[in-house]
Design a protein around this motif. Structure first.
Motif, mmCIF file in Angstrom:
data_model
loop_
_atom_site.group_PDB
_atom_site.id
_atom_site.type_symbol
_atom_site.label_atom_id
_atom_site.label_comp_id
_atom_site.label_asym_id
_atom_site.label_seq_id
_atom_site.Cartn_x
_atom_site.Cartn_y
_atom_site.Cartn_z
ATOM 1 N N HIS A 1 -7.896 4.106 10.006
ATOM 2 C CA HIS A 1 -7.093 5.264 10.389
ATOM 3 C C HIS A 1 -5.709 4.822 10.860
ATOM 4 O O HIS A 1 -4.695 5.447 10.516
ATOM 5 N N ILE A 2 -5.672 3.754 11.644
ATOM 6 C CA ILE A 2 -4.386 3.212 12.081
ATOM 7 C C ILE A 2 -3.560 2.769 10.872
ATOM 8 O O ILE A 2 -2.364 3.050 10.772
ATOM 9 N N GLN A 3 -4.212 2.095 9.939
ATOM 10 C CA GLN A 3 -3.508 1.618 8.754
ATOM 11 C C GLN A 3 -3.051 2.782 7.869
ATOM 12 O O GLN A 3 -1.960 2.738 7.293
ATOM 13 N N ALA A 4 -3.865 3.826 7.785
ATOM 14 C CA ALA A 4 -3.456 5.013 7.013
ATOM 15 C C ALA A 4 -2.191 5.609 7.611
ATOM 16 O O ALA A 4 -1.283 6.035 6.883
ATOM 17 N N HIS A 5 -2.119 5.665 8.935
ATOM 18 C CA HIS A 5 -0.897 6.131 9.602
ATOM 19 C C HIS A 5 0.291 5.262 9.216
ATOM 20 O O HIS A 5 1.361 5.769 8.841
ATOM 21 N N ARG A 6 0.118 3.950 9.315
ATOM 22 C CA ARG A 6 1.234 3.037 9.024
ATOM 23 C C ARG A 6 1.702 3.182 7.575
ATOM 24 O O ARG A 6 2.911 3.227 7.300
ATOM 25 N N VAL A 7 0.743 3.252 6.669
ATOM 26 C CA VAL A 7 1.071 3.355 5.248
ATOM 27 C C VAL A 7 1.761 4.685 4.952
ATOM 28 O O VAL A 7 2.765 4.736 4.229
ATOM 29 N N ALA A 8 1.234 5.764 5.521
ATOM 30 C CA ALA A 8 1.823 7.080 5.268
ATOM 31 C C ALA A 8 3.247 7.157 5.800
ATOM 32 O O ALA A 8 4.160 7.648 5.108
ATOM 33 N N MET A 9 3.462 6.686 7.019
ATOM 34 C CA MET A 9 4.790 6.774 7.609
ATOM 35 C C MET A 9 5.782 5.859 6.888
ATOM 36 O O MET A 9 6.954 6.218 6.715
ATOM 37 N N ARG A 10 5.320 4.704 6.445
ATOM 38 C CA ARG A 10 6.199 3.821 5.674
ATOM 39 C C ARG A 10 6.517 4.439 4.316
ATOM 40 O O ARG A 10 7.654 4.357 3.828
ATOM 41 N N ALA A 11 5.537 5.086 3.706
ATOM 42 C CA ALA A 11 5.759 5.739 2.417
ATOM 43 C C ALA A 11 6.779 6.858 2.539
ATOM 44 O O ALA A 11 7.563 7.090 1.609
ATOM 45 N N VAL A 12 6.782 7.562 3.661
ATOM 46 C CA VAL A 12 7.795 8.602 3.882
ATOM 47 C C VAL A 12 9.187 7.978 3.818
ATOM 48 O O VAL A 12 10.110 8.523 3.186
ATOM 49 N N GLU A 13 9.357 6.817 4.456
ATOM 50 C CA GLU A 13 10.649 6.133 4.444
ATOM 51 C C GLU A 13 11.021 5.678 3.039
ATOM 52 O O GLU A 13 12.155 5.887 2.578
ATOM 53 N N ALA B 1 0.834 -1.205 0.000
ATOM 54 C CA ALA B 1 0.000 0.000 0.000
ATOM 55 C C ALA B 1 0.866 1.251 0.000
ATOM 56 O O ALA B 1 0.560 2.243 -0.670
ATOM 57 N N ALA B 2 1.965 1.212 0.748
ATOM 58 C CA ALA B 2 2.853 2.370 0.807
ATOM 59 C C ALA B 2 3.472 2.660 -0.559
ATOM 60 O O ALA B 2 3.686 3.834 -0.910
ATOM 61 N N ARG B 3 3.738 1.628 -1.327
ATOM 62 C CA ARG B 3 4.315 1.859 -2.655
ATOM 63 C C ARG B 3 3.348 2.615 -3.561
ATOM 64 O O ARG B 3 3.772 3.413 -4.405
ATOM 65 N N HIS B 4 2.045 2.376 -3.398
ATOM 66 C CA HIS B 4 1.064 3.177 -4.151
ATOM 67 C C HIS B 4 1.176 4.649 -3.766
ATOM 68 O O HIS B 4 1.090 5.542 -4.622
ATOM 69 N N LEU B 5 1.376 4.903 -2.477
ATOM 70 C CA LEU B 5 1.495 6.289 -2.013
ATOM 71 C C LEU B 5 2.820 6.896 -2.455
ATOM 72 O O LEU B 5 2.887 8.090 -2.787
ATOM 73 N N VAL B 6 3.867 6.103 -2.490
ATOM 74 C CA VAL B 6 5.166 6.592 -2.949
ATOM 75 C C VAL B 6 5.068 7.105 -4.387
ATOM 76 O O VAL B 6 5.686 8.114 -4.750
ATOM 77 N N GLU B 7 4.276 6.440 -5.213
ATOM 78 C CA GLU B 7 4.093 6.909 -6.583
ATOM 79 C C GLU B 7 3.563 8.337 -6.600
ATOM 80 O O GLU B 7 4.011 9.178 -7.395
ATOM 81 N N VAL B 8 2.623 8.626 -5.718
ATOM 82 C CA VAL B 8 2.074 9.980 -5.627
ATOM 83 C C VAL B 8 3.144 10.948 -5.106
ATOM 84 O O VAL B 8 3.284 12.073 -5.597
ATOM 85 N N ILE B 9 3.890 10.513 -4.097
ATOM 86 C CA ILE B 9 4.916 11.373 -3.511
ATOM 87 C C ILE B 9 5.980 11.734 -4.549
ATOM 88 O O ILE B 9 6.386 12.900 -4.668
ATOM 89 N N GLU C 1 5.667 11.798 -7.728
ATOM 90 C CA GLU C 1 5.081 12.656 -8.765
ATOM 91 C C GLU C 1 4.922 14.088 -8.279
ATOM 92 O O GLU C 1 5.250 15.049 -8.991
ATOM 93 N N THR C 2 4.402 14.268 -7.063
ATOM 94 C CA THR C 2 4.030 15.605 -6.582
ATOM 95 C C THR C 2 5.096 16.251 -5.704
ATOM 96 O O THR C 2 5.055 17.465 -5.490
ATOM 97 N N ARG C 3 6.013 15.458 -5.139
ATOM 98 C CA ARG C 3 7.148 15.930 -4.357
ATOM 99 C C ARG C 3 6.731 16.918 -3.253
ATOM 100 O O ARG C 3 7.192 18.073 -3.191
ATOM 101 N N PRO C 4 5.871 16.479 -2.350
ATOM 102 C CA PRO C 4 5.419 17.379 -1.281
ATOM 103 C C PRO C 4 6.543 17.741 -0.324
ATOM 104 O O PRO C 4 7.455 16.950 -0.066
ATOM 105 N N GLN C 5 6.459 18.961 0.224
ATOM 106 C CA GLN C 5 7.349 19.366 1.312
ATOM 107 C C GLN C 5 6.750 19.036 2.671
ATOM 108 O O GLN C 5 7.456 18.970 3.672
ATOM 109 N N VAL C 6 5.422 18.849 2.707
ATOM 110 C CA VAL C 6 4.716 18.599 3.959
ATOM 111 C C VAL C 6 3.736 17.453 3.760
ATOM 112 O O VAL C 6 3.019 17.411 2.755
ATOM 113 N N LEU C 7 3.710 16.530 4.724
ATOM 114 C CA LEU C 7 2.720 15.449 4.734
ATOM 115 C C LEU C 7 1.964 15.501 6.052
ATOM 116 O O LEU C 7 2.576 15.670 7.119
ATOM 117 N N VAL C 8 0.646 15.343 5.978
ATOM 118 C CA VAL C 8 -0.220 15.326 7.158
ATOM 119 C C VAL C 8 -0.974 14.010 7.198
ATOM 120 O O VAL C 8 -1.543 13.565 6.191
#
Length: 288
Positions: A147-159, A117-125, A127-134
């Protein structure tokens, strides 16, 4: 409107409506300032409880499709043009509240492989190269599995994104200072006789309530109150917004909650730009 060029903000949420409740004024403010605001929603909210009786026939995929329409309308109110479903529409199903049989469905978000799931989010990151993630904290704000899983996926995608060449300079979790929530509920109690709800929720029912000292950042959204409440109202299957000068709302539990027109955050990744930030991009240059 004062435009600040080349600011890019990514928000990761579990279901349609979470973004408007938690970050409506933040999204509207930065979109109005010319920032590229990107919303990634992880499910279509197929398991949501529908409030209007005339729409309660909507369940499963039909409800998800309807809620995508509500999300589209909400983003129009906030001025956000770039909103996406993680992995594409219908890739991950709503998991339902914690402890329900829906948690075990193989296609629900709770059962998703976090790295996949995080790899799907990495594709967006990338492409868009955000300076801030919430996103949410590790309890998802209030313990919902998506919500817990969204946290896990987002934080893993940051890595993973950092490994792939884009380090996101600042990462925030949604917060509400306890003192602010207590004051808002005190006002709500005073106004309850005029509200279309029977009683109020408790302060501890508000997702992300923490000790005031944990909050690093506050975004004044006074000028965008109408945009936030209109976006919330667009999610009519899930939210009922009370009319009046002091905005309140209720979910399907019919418990009144305040609409926060200043939104709060805890910086958990990156350098704090000021002792009490009033800008998610504080301390960053125009481009990163």
């Amino acid at each position: 409107m004062t435009e600040v060029p080349d600011r890019r903000l990514l928000l990761v949420h579990a279901h349609p409506d979470d973004e408007s409740i938690n970050n409506g004024v933040t999204m509207a403010r930065y979109a109005d300032q010319g920032a590229h605001v990107v919303l990634v929603t992880c499910t279509l909210g197929e398991g949501g409880e529908v409030i209007p009786p005339e729409l309660r026939h909507l369940t499963g995929p039909a409800l998800g499709e309807y809620r995508l329409g509500e999300l589209t309308a909400a983003m129009r109110e906030l001025g956000v043009a770039d909103f996406r479903l993680l992995g594409g529409p219908g890739r991950y199903r709503d998991s339902g509240m914690m402890g329900l049989p829906e948690n075990d469905a193989p296609d629900c978000f709770w059962q998703a492989d976090v790295d996949e799931a995080a790899r799907h989010l990495v594709e967006v990151i990338l492409e868009t190269r955000p300076q801030v993630l919430v996103t949410y904290d590790d309890n998802g704000g209030y313990g919902h599995p998506d919500h817990i899983q969204a946290h896990r996926v987002a934080m893993r995608a940051v890595e993973l994104a950092a490994e792939a060449g884009h380090r996101i300079p600042k990462v925030y979790w949604n917060r509400v200072p306890r003192a602010v929530a207590e004051a808002a509920f005190a006002r709500l109690q005073d106004d309850l006789p005029g509200l279309p709800f029977d009683k109020s929720a408790a302060v501890d029912d508000v997702p992300g309530v923490v000790d005031d000292r944990q909050v690093t950042t506050e975004i004044d959204g006074t000028a965008y109150t109408a945009a936030k409440t209109a976006a919330m109202a667009a999610h009519a299957t899930q939210i009922e917004v009370a009319p009046g000068t002091v905005p309140y709302f209720a979910l399907s539990n019919e418990l009144a909650q305040p609409v926060f027109i200043t939104e709060y955050y805890e910086l958990v990744g990156g350098e704090q730009g000021a002792p009490r930030e009033t800008d998610l991009f504080a301390g960053l240059g125009e481009a990163s």
